[in-house]
Motif scaffolding. Structure first.
Motif, PDB file in Angstrom:
ATOM      1  N   LYS A 186       6.258  44.074  43.909  1.00 23.21           N
ATOM      2  CA  LYS A 186       7.112  43.000  44.412  1.00 23.21           C
ATOM      3  C   LYS A 186       7.179  43.026  45.936  1.00 23.21           C
ATOM      4  O   LYS A 186       7.104  41.977  46.599  1.00 23.21           O
ATOM      5  N   GLU A 187       7.306  44.216  46.517  1.00 23.44           N
ATOM      6  CA  GLU A 187       7.321  44.336  47.971  1.00 23.44           C
ATOM      7  C   GLU A 187       5.987  43.878  48.562  1.00 23.44           C
ATOM      8  O   GLU A 187       5.956  43.161  49.575  1.00 23.44           O
ATOM      9  N   THR A 188       4.903  44.291  47.921  1.00 27.89           N
ATOM     10  CA  THR A 188       3.573  43.950  48.435  1.00 27.89           C
ATOM     11  C   THR A 188       3.359  42.444  48.447  1.00 27.89           C
ATOM     12  O   THR A 188       2.900  41.866  49.444  1.00 27.89           O
ATOM     13  N   TRP A 189       3.698  41.774  47.345  1.00 28.60           N
ATOM     14  CA  TRP A 189       3.473  40.336  47.280  1.00 28.60           C
ATOM     15  C   TRP A 189       4.470  39.557  48.128  1.00 28.60           C
ATOM     16  O   TRP A 189       4.156  38.457  48.602  1.00 28.60           O
ATOM     17  N   SER A 190       5.652  40.101  48.344  1.00 31.73           N
ATOM     18  CA  SER A 190       6.579  39.473  49.285  1.00 31.73           C
ATOM     19  C   SER A 190       5.984  39.485  50.686  1.00 31.73           C
ATOM     20  O   SER A 190       6.072  38.501  51.432  1.00 31.73           O
ATOM     21  N   PHE A 191       5.359  40.609  51.033  1.00 34.17           N
ATOM     22  CA  PHE A 191       4.722  40.724  52.340  1.00 34.17           C
ATOM     23  C   PHE A 191       3.504  39.812  52.438  1.00 34.17           C
ATOM     24  O   PHE A 191       3.276  39.158  53.466  1.00 34.17           O
ATOM     25  N   ILE A 192       2.706  39.743  51.364  1.00 28.84           N
ATOM     26  CA  ILE A 192       1.549  38.850  51.353  1.00 28.84           C
ATOM     27  C   ILE A 192       1.999  37.399  51.548  1.00 28.84           C
ATOM     28  O   ILE A 192       1.384  36.625  52.307  1.00 28.84           O
ATOM     29  N   THR A 193       3.079  37.026  50.882  1.00 27.02           N
ATOM     30  CA  THR A 193       3.625  35.676  51.037  1.00 27.02           C
ATOM     31  C   THR A 193       4.056  35.437  52.473  1.00 27.02           C
ATOM     32  O   THR A 193       3.800  34.374  53.055  1.00 27.02           O
ATOM     33  N   TRP A 194       4.714  36.432  53.073  1.00 26.87           N
ATOM     34  CA  TRP A 194       5.153  36.312  54.464  1.00 26.87           C
ATOM     35  C   TRP A 194       3.944  36.120  55.389  1.00 26.87           C
ATOM     36  O   TRP A 194       3.967  35.273  56.282  1.00 26.87           O
ATOM     37  N   VAL A 195       2.887  36.895  55.168  1.00 25.69           N
ATOM     38  CA  VAL A 195       1.683  36.782  55.998  1.00 25.69           C
ATOM     39  C   VAL A 195       1.052  35.400  55.835  1.00 25.69           C
ATOM     40  O   VAL A 195       0.607  34.777  56.817  1.00 25.69           O
ATOM     41  N   ALA A 196       1.013  34.886  54.600  1.00 25.17           N
ATOM     42  CA  ALA A 196       0.398  33.584  54.343  1.00 25.17           C
ATOM     43  C   ALA A 196       1.136  32.479  55.087  1.00 25.17           C
ATOM     44  O   ALA A 196       0.516  31.612  55.733  1.00 25.17           O
ATOM     45  N   TYR A 197       2.476  32.496  55.022  1.00 27.24           N
ATOM     46  CA  TYR A 197       3.240  31.477  55.741  1.00 27.24           C
ATOM     47  C   TYR A 197       3.149  31.683  57.250  1.00 27.24           C
ATOM     48  O   TYR A 197       3.134  30.702  58.023  1.00 27.24           O
ATOM     49  N   ALA A 198       3.080  32.942  57.691  1.00 23.38           N
ATOM     50  CA  ALA A 198       2.929  33.214  59.122  1.00 23.38           C
ATOM     51  C   ALA A 198       1.592  32.670  59.629  1.00 23.38           C
ATOM     52  O   ALA A 198       1.526  32.093  60.728  1.00 23.38           O
ATOM     53  N   CYS A 199       0.540  32.827  58.845  1.00 23.79           N
ATOM     54  CA  CYS A 199      -0.768  32.292  59.237  1.00 23.79           C
ATOM     55  C   CYS A 199      -0.723  30.772  59.330  1.00 23.79           C
ATOM     56  O   CYS A 199      -1.286  30.165  60.262  1.00 23.79           O
ATOM     57  N   TYR A 200      -0.055  30.147  58.372  1.00 24.59           N
ATOM     58  CA  TYR A 200       0.075  28.681  58.387  1.00 24.59           C
ATOM     59  C   TYR A 200       0.811  28.209  59.642  1.00 24.59           C
ATOM     60  O   TYR A 200       0.335  27.311  60.357  1.00 24.59           O
ATOM     61  N   LEU A 201       1.952  28.824  59.938  1.00 28.24           N
ATOM     62  CA  LEU A 201       2.739  28.416  61.095  1.00 28.24           C
ATOM     63  C   LEU A 201       2.011  28.732  62.393  1.00 28.24           C
ATOM     64  O   LEU A 201       2.068  27.951  63.359  1.00 28.24           O
ATOM     65  N   HIS A 202       1.327  29.869  62.442  1.00 24.86           N
ATOM     66  CA  HIS A 202       0.576  30.237  63.638  1.00 24.86           C
ATOM     67  C   HIS A 202      -0.570  29.245  63.886  1.00 24.86           C
ATOM     68  O   HIS A 202      -0.809  28.836  65.035  1.00 24.86           O
ATOM     69  N   ALA A 203      -1.251  28.859  62.816  1.00 19.75           N
ATOM     70  CA  ALA A 203      -2.348  27.905  62.960  1.00 19.75           C
ATOM     71  C   ALA A 203      -1.842  26.565  63.459  1.00 19.75           C
ATOM     72  O   ALA A 203      -2.481  25.925  64.312  1.00 19.75           O
ATOM     73  N   ARG A 204      -0.687  26.130  62.951  1.00 22.57           N
ATOM     74  CA  ARG A 204      -0.123  24.858  63.403  1.00 22.57           C
ATOM     75  C   ARG A 204       0.318  24.924  64.861  1.00 22.57           C
ATOM     76  O   ARG A 204       0.162  23.959  65.619  1.00 22.57           O
ATOM     77  N   ALA A 205       0.889  26.066  65.256  1.00 20.49           N
ATOM     78  CA  ALA A 205       1.482  26.165  66.586  1.00 20.49           C
ATOM     79  C   ALA A 205       0.470  26.465  67.681  1.00 20.49           C
ATOM     80  O   ALA A 205       0.613  25.983  68.816  1.00 20.49           O
ATOM     81  N   THR A 206      -0.550  27.271  67.377  1.00 19.37           N
ATOM     82  CA  THR A 206      -1.463  27.719  68.430  1.00 19.37           C
ATOM     83  C   THR A 206      -2.876  27.164  68.298  1.00 19.37           C
ATOM     84  O   THR A 206      -3.500  26.824  69.294  1.00 19.37           O
ATOM     85  N   ALA A 207      -3.371  27.083  67.094  1.00 24.36           N
ATOM     86  CA  ALA A 207      -4.737  26.600  66.908  1.00 24.36           C
ATOM     87  C   ALA A 207      -4.805  25.084  66.809  1.00 24.36           C
ATOM     88  O   ALA A 207      -5.885  24.503  66.766  1.00 24.36           O
TER      89      ALA A 207
END
Length: 378
Positions: A319-340
């Motif tokens: 559960k901890e691992t997939w919570s972190f994976i989910t966090w990374v996935a949304y972070a990548c999405y927001l980072h791509a929108r904001a910087t790329a």
């Protein structure tokens, strides 16, 4: 806080009845939304495409009727290069001439709740919203009495979390309506998802009202799980906006290519009634950006609770691992929108992948994977 061990069977039974009553009301609300979508006016047409840059000079001519309530509309759009593009389409309308507006704002919509909707369809939409409010009240009563039946917070297992999650979806939708947002078009997918979620909860995930395992006897249950519920409801709203954006964008591309049917052969009228594709894209991004800090807090709160219950902040439990994976996935999405500068379909696919991670973290990990969080109950 020490919780009482007694279970009140009458309150537990009342909770079940309220949840089933809410499901019935939501179902009727969903049917009312379907009526609004089916019989709403299709008369207001906004022409948009990436090629139609510059000012939009629109000239509308209504030709003779091609059927009951049908008008043929010809729209001439001035392009930035000085040329013109002429589009002709047939649109169902109510009494009077079909209207195509000039200088339309992106946030205006041709869908349910917008100006120009027929009276019957608008009435159906208003009834649907009223029924959704009634369903939410019954739903909230079911969640509340479930907690009262065992004198604890009512989200200690998958059944209770699913009920609370479905309530969060409904409240998020009604909150947007209360904020004067033109999002009545969200009513159909929201009520459909709520009915399905409650159906799975009552038929597959249901467990009797009972006390929790010792590890869950903590005030962190109210903090950690409640924020996860709010995040889930918001992520779902963004997911719906993303799916509709992809459909609307595909429809716009097909229209520009001279094709008349919608994506996957769906009726063009469905996509014509939605807001502009850019509006849906922005809505998805704004919701995800708004809720992401709360999801970050949810993970931090879970780590603090884990230290108090198990003696370690982080053990890479599934559960901890997939919570972190989910966090990374949304972070990548927001980072791509904001910087790329990613917008449109590429960013939408990232958003869908992130929500898929969240969904698997809830259903997949809880049902199919064994770990320290395997007391969710099915």
């Amino acid at each position: 806080m020490h919780l009482a061990s007694a279970v009140d069977p009458q309150l537990a039974d009342l909770s079940n009845k309220l949840i089933y009553s809410a499901m019935a009301v939501y179902t009727i609300a969903m049917l009312a939304h379907m009526f609004e979508w089916t019989f709403g006016s299709k008369g207001a047409v906004a022409v948009r495409s990436s090629e139609q840059a510059g000012s939009l000079a629109e000239t509308v001519a209504a030709a003779g009727s091609t059927g009951k309530g049908a008008k043929k509309v010809t729209v001439t759009v001035a392009s930035a290069g000085g040329g013109t593009t002429t589009l002709t389409r047939t649109a169902l309308a109510g009494e009077g001439a079909t209207v195509v507006t000039s200088g339309r704002g992106e946030d205006e919509t041709d869908g349910p709740g917008a100006a120009g909707t027929s009276e019957k369809a608008d009435l159906a939409g208003r009834i649907a919203v009223s029924l959704t409010v009634l369903g939410a009240l019954l739903h909230a009563g079911g969640v509340f009495t479930r907690g009262l039946s065992v004198s604890r917070w009512p989200w200690g297992n998958m059944y209770e979390f699913s009920c609370a999650f479905a309530l969060a979806m409904t409240v998020a939708y009604l909150g947007l309506l209360a904020a004067k947002k033109q999002v009545r078009w969200l009513g159909l997918p929201v009520t459909l998802a709520v009915v399905l979620t409650l159906g799975i909860a009552t038929q597959v995930l249901y467990t009797e009202s009972e006390q929790l395992v010792p590890a869950l006897h903590s005030y962190w249950l109210a903090i950690h799980v409640s924020t996860a519920i709010v995040c889930g409801g918001a992520f779902y709203a963004a997911f719906i906006a993303t799916l509709l954006y992809l459909g609307k964008d595909s429809f716009d591309q097909r229209t520009a290519a001279g094709l008349t049917s919608g994506p996957l052969g769906t009726s063009a009228s469905i996509w014509q009634r939605l807001p502009a594709a850019s509006t849906l894209d922005k809505l998805s991004y704004r919701i995800n950006a708004l809720v992401f800090p709360l999801w970050t807090f949810t993970i931090i709160a879970g780590a603090i609770w884990a230290e108090a219950a198990w003696g370690k902040y982080w053990e890479w439990d599934p559960k901890e691992t997939w919570s972190f994976i989910t966090w990374v996935a949304y972070a990548c999405y927001l980072h791509a929108r904001a910087t790329a500068g990613w917008k449109g379909r590429k960013a939408a696919y990232l958003a869908l992948a992130a929500f898929a991670c969240w969904l698997f973290n809830y259903y997949g990990v809880n049902i199919f994977v064994t770990g320290k969080h395997s007391y969710a109950g099915i």
